[in-house]
Design an enzyme around this catalytic site. Structure first.
Site, PDB file in Angstrom:
ATOM      1  N   ASN A  93       0.834  -1.125   0.015  1.00 26.03           N
ATOM      2  CA  ASN A  93      -0.037  -0.006   0.006  1.00 26.03           C
ATOM      3  C   ASN A  93       0.837   1.259   0.024  1.00 26.03           C
ATOM      4  O   ASN A  93       1.949   1.193   0.710  1.00 26.03           O
ATOM      5  CB  ASN A  93      -1.100   0.080   1.268  1.00 26.03           C
ATOM      6  CG  ASN A  93      -1.993  -1.217   1.252  1.00 26.03           C
ATOM      7  OD1 ASN A  93      -2.193  -1.872   0.164  1.00 26.03           O
ATOM      8  ND2 ASN A  93      -2.445  -1.506   2.224  1.00 26.03           N
ATOM      9  N   ASP A  95      -0.429   4.092   0.960  1.00 25.85           N
ATOM     10  CA  ASP A  95      -1.007   5.178   1.914  1.00 25.85           C
ATOM     11  C   ASP A  95       0.018   5.059   3.085  1.00 25.85           C
ATOM     12  O   ASP A  95       0.696   4.235   3.169  1.00 25.85           O
ATOM     13  CB  ASP A  95      -2.555   4.530   2.481  1.00 25.85           C
ATOM     14  CG  ASP A  95      -2.692   3.053   2.939  1.00 25.85           C
ATOM     15  OD1 ASP A  95      -1.910   3.042   3.995  1.00 25.85           O
ATOM     16  OD2 ASP A  95      -3.446   2.462   2.582  1.00 25.85           O
ATOM     17  N   HIS A 110       5.963  -0.761  -2.609  1.00 28.54           N
ATOM     18  CA  HIS A 110       5.429   0.108  -3.902  1.00 28.54           C
ATOM     19  C   HIS A 110       5.489   1.310  -3.571  1.00 28.54           C
ATOM     20  O   HIS A 110       4.893   2.195  -4.471  1.00 28.54           O
ATOM     21  CB  HIS A 110       3.933  -0.379  -4.018  1.00 28.54           C
ATOM     22  CG  HIS A 110       3.908  -2.027  -4.829  1.00 28.54           C
ATOM     23  ND1 HIS A 110       2.859  -2.457  -4.777  1.00 28.54           N
ATOM     24  CD2 HIS A 110       5.035  -2.750  -5.162  1.00 28.54           C
ATOM     25  CE1 HIS A 110       2.932  -4.014  -5.241  1.00 28.54           C
ATOM     26  NE2 HIS A 110       4.245  -4.146  -5.301  1.00 28.54           N
ATOM     27  N   LEU A 203     -11.253 -11.482   2.412  1.00 32.65           N
ATOM     28  CA  LEU A 203     -12.629 -11.605   2.331  1.00 32.65           C
ATOM     29  C   LEU A 203     -12.887 -12.761   1.474  1.00 32.65           C
ATOM     30  O   LEU A 203     -13.962 -13.580   1.842  1.00 32.65           O
ATOM     31  CB  LEU A 203     -13.365 -10.550   1.523  1.00 32.65           C
ATOM     32  CG  LEU A 203     -13.460  -9.248   2.088  1.00 32.65           C
ATOM     33  CD1 LEU A 203     -14.074  -8.192   1.305  1.00 32.65           C
ATOM     34  CD2 LEU A 203     -14.221  -9.371   3.394  1.00 32.65           C
ATOM     35  N   GLU A 204     -12.136 -13.201   0.570  1.00 30.60           N
ATOM     36  CA  GLU A 204     -12.300 -14.419  -0.435  1.00 30.60           C
ATOM     37  C   GLU A 204     -10.963 -14.957  -0.598  1.00 30.60           C
ATOM     38  O   GLU A 204     -10.003 -14.402  -0.326  1.00 30.60           O
ATOM     39  CB  GLU A 204     -12.854 -14.012  -1.663  1.00 30.60           C
ATOM     40  CG  GLU A 204     -12.235 -12.943  -2.294  1.00 30.60           C
ATOM     41  CD  GLU A 204     -12.648 -12.148  -3.257  1.00 30.60           C
ATOM     42  OE1 GLU A 204     -13.957 -12.130  -3.558  1.00 30.60           O
ATOM     43  OE2 GLU A 204     -11.892 -11.558  -4.153  1.00 30.60           O
TER      44      GLU A 204
HETATM   45  P1  OAD Z   1      -6.424  -5.912  -4.753  1.00 30.86           P
HETATM   46  O1  OAD Z   1      -7.447  -4.664  -5.208  1.00 30.86           O
HETATM   47  O2  OAD Z   1      -6.013  -6.661  -6.221  1.00 30.86           O
HETATM   48  O3  OAD Z   1      -6.902  -6.661  -3.923  1.00 30.86           O
HETATM   49  C1  OAD Z   1      -7.480  -6.378  -2.662  1.00 30.86           C
HETATM   50  C2  OAD Z   1      -8.027  -7.544  -1.939  1.00 30.86           C
HETATM   51  O4  OAD Z   1      -8.493  -7.297  -0.562  1.00 30.86           O
HETATM   52  C3  OAD Z   1      -8.762  -8.614  -2.526  1.00 30.86           C
HETATM   53  O5  OAD Z   1      -8.488  -9.866  -2.648  1.00 30.86           O
HETATM   54  C4  OAD Z   1     -10.112  -8.335  -1.537  1.00 30.86           C
HETATM   55  O6  OAD Z   1     -10.898  -9.757  -1.640  1.00 30.86           O
HETATM   56  C5  OAD Z   1      -9.501  -8.172  -0.177  1.00 30.86           C
HETATM   57  N1  OAD Z   1     -10.089  -7.306   0.544  1.00 30.86           N
HETATM   58  C6  OAD Z   1     -11.173  -6.309   0.284  1.00 30.86           C
HETATM   59  N2  OAD Z   1     -11.877  -5.611   1.059  1.00 30.86           N
HETATM   60  C7  OAD Z   1     -11.230  -6.427   2.284  1.00 30.86           C
HETATM   61  C8  OAD Z   1     -11.518  -6.323   3.885  1.00 30.86           C
HETATM   62  N3  OAD Z   1     -12.347  -5.429   4.312  1.00 30.86           N
HETATM   63  N4  OAD Z   1     -10.802  -7.289   4.473  1.00 30.86           N
HETATM   64  C9  OAD Z   1     -10.007  -8.173   4.062  1.00 30.86           C
HETATM   65  N5  OAD Z   1      -9.731  -8.249   2.639  1.00 30.86           N
HETATM   66  C10 OAD Z   1     -10.243  -7.486   1.895  1.00 30.86           C
HETATM   67  O7  OAD Z   1      -5.133  -5.057  -4.212  1.00 30.86           O
HETATM   68  P2  OAD Z   1      -3.612  -5.528  -3.665  1.00 30.86           P
HETATM   69  O8  OAD Z   1      -3.535  -6.879  -3.519  1.00 30.86           O
HETATM   70  O9  OAD Z   1      -3.005  -4.863  -2.688  1.00 30.86           O
HETATM   71  O10 OAD Z   1       0.191  -1.620  -7.072  1.00 30.86           O
HETATM   72  O11 OAD Z   1      -2.927  -5.075  -5.239  1.00 30.86           O
HETATM   73  C11 OAD Z   1      -1.625  -5.296  -5.240  1.00 30.86           C
HETATM   74  C12 OAD Z   1      -1.021  -4.136  -6.096  1.00 30.86           C
HETATM   75  O12 OAD Z   1      -1.679  -3.867  -7.284  1.00 30.86           O
HETATM   76  C13 OAD Z   1      -1.096  -2.784  -5.539  1.00 30.86           C
HETATM   77  O13 OAD Z   1      -0.104  -2.583  -4.599  1.00 30.86           O
HETATM   78  C14 OAD Z   1      -0.958  -1.785  -6.719  1.00 30.86           C
HETATM   79  C15 OAD Z   1      -1.891  -2.438  -7.595  1.00 30.86           C
HETATM   80  O14 OAD Z   1      -1.959  -2.201  -9.033  1.00 30.86           O
HETATM   81  C16 OAD Z   1       0.956  -0.534  -7.526  1.00 30.86           C
HETATM   82  O15 OAD Z   1       0.411   0.538  -7.172  1.00 30.86           O
HETATM   83  C17 OAD Z   1       2.205  -0.458  -7.889  1.00 30.86           C
END
Ligand code: OAD
Length: 233
Positions: A93, A95, A110, A203-204
């Site tokens: 993240n 943030d 990242h 979540l999944e």
């Molecule tokens: P994603 O948006 O791909 O995935 C978010 C994950 O969080 C999903 O598997 C959801 O099921 C899960 N999720 C959502 N809400 C949740 C909650 N309240 N509690 C638990 N799980 C929850 O995000 P990332 O895997 O972080 O890269 O994405 C990886 C990278 O892709 C990011 O760092 C970014 C992006 O492009 C860059 O900016 C370089």
């Protein structure tokens, strides 16, 4: 590592910040806050339209002022304070919610919204304000060379050596709120020793769910504090 205290590595993704009000990446057809990822998260997108990309990250940076760490971030800060073995938190993240919660052994692999980097001199600067196409570099004074200190697609994530070493020694690996779509982070679970406990909290099921030894499904603000209580008991 303290005797008998396993080394802990935690990987977090956008899901841990979702309940603070920050949108995840893959929730809406590959769009990130209404933009195509290729437009706002690639070096080519920045070259094509620097104004759009700067505006996009300026908005993301400002948005940080409207959100606060949630119970999952706070639980991980508590875990770091009380854990007696080695501890490393690696976040994808950009943030600053882990920082504000109080984690110190933290790698933003990242990059960070609160940093800017000069493409001319390579300097990295703490950045709170908006970045403009003509903002001068505070160090070399070059114009038009400052960019968000964010790792875009096709670029190398930060501090990979340090992360690799921690993964090799890891006794417990947690992945929280990450979809397993983006490498190298999605491959970390396969880099830890086969004997390590590997727990996915999401979540999944993620794309790499089969590589984990345990799964906890549910919102991070519930599952993370629960697991932290267990680990510290
Ligand atoms: P994603 O948006 O791909 O995935 C978010 C994950 O969080 C999903 O598997 C959801 O099921 C899960 N999720 C959502 N809400 C949740 C909650 N309240 N509690 C638990 N799980 C929850 O995000 P990332 O895997 O972080 O890269 O994405 C990886 C990278 O892709 C990011 O760092 C970014 C992006 O492009 C860059 O900016 C370089």
């Amino acid at each position: 590592m303290g005797a008998g205290h396993p080394s802990l590595v935690i990987l977090t993704g956008a899901g841990i910040s979702a309940e603070s009000g920050l949108r995840t990446f893959r929730a809406s057809d590959g769009l990130w806050e209404e933009h195509r990822i290729e437009d706002v998260a690639t070096p080519e997108g920045f070259e094509r339209n620097p104004e759009l990309v700067q505006r996009f990250y300026n908005d993301r940076r400002r948005q940080l002022g409207t959100v606060v760490p949630n119970a999952a971030h706070l639980a991980l800060a508590e875990l770091e304070k009380s854990w007696r073995g080695d501890f490393l938190l690696v976040t994808q993240n950009v943030d600053d919610l882990h920082d504000r919660a109080g984690n110190q052994s933290l790698i933003h692999m990242h990059g960070e919204l609160h940093k800017a980097r000069c493409q001319r001199c390579g300097g990295v600067f703490r950045w709170e304000e908006d970045l403009g196409a003509m903002t001068p570099c505070p160090s070399c004074r070059a114009l038009g060379e400052l960019r968000p200190h964010i790792v875009w697609f096709g670029e190398m994530p930060l501090e990979m050596d340090r992360i690799g070493e921690a993964l090799e020694r890891c006794g417990i690996f947690l992945a929280i709120g990450t979809s397993g779509n983006v490498y190298p982070a999605a491959g970390f679970v396969r880099m830890v020793p086969r004997t390590a406990r590997r727990i996915e909290l999401n979540l999944e099921a993620s794309q790499v769910a089969s590589a984990f030894s345990e799964h906890r499904s549910g919102p991070a603000t519930v599952t993370v504090p629960e697991l932290v209580r267990e680990l510290l008991a």
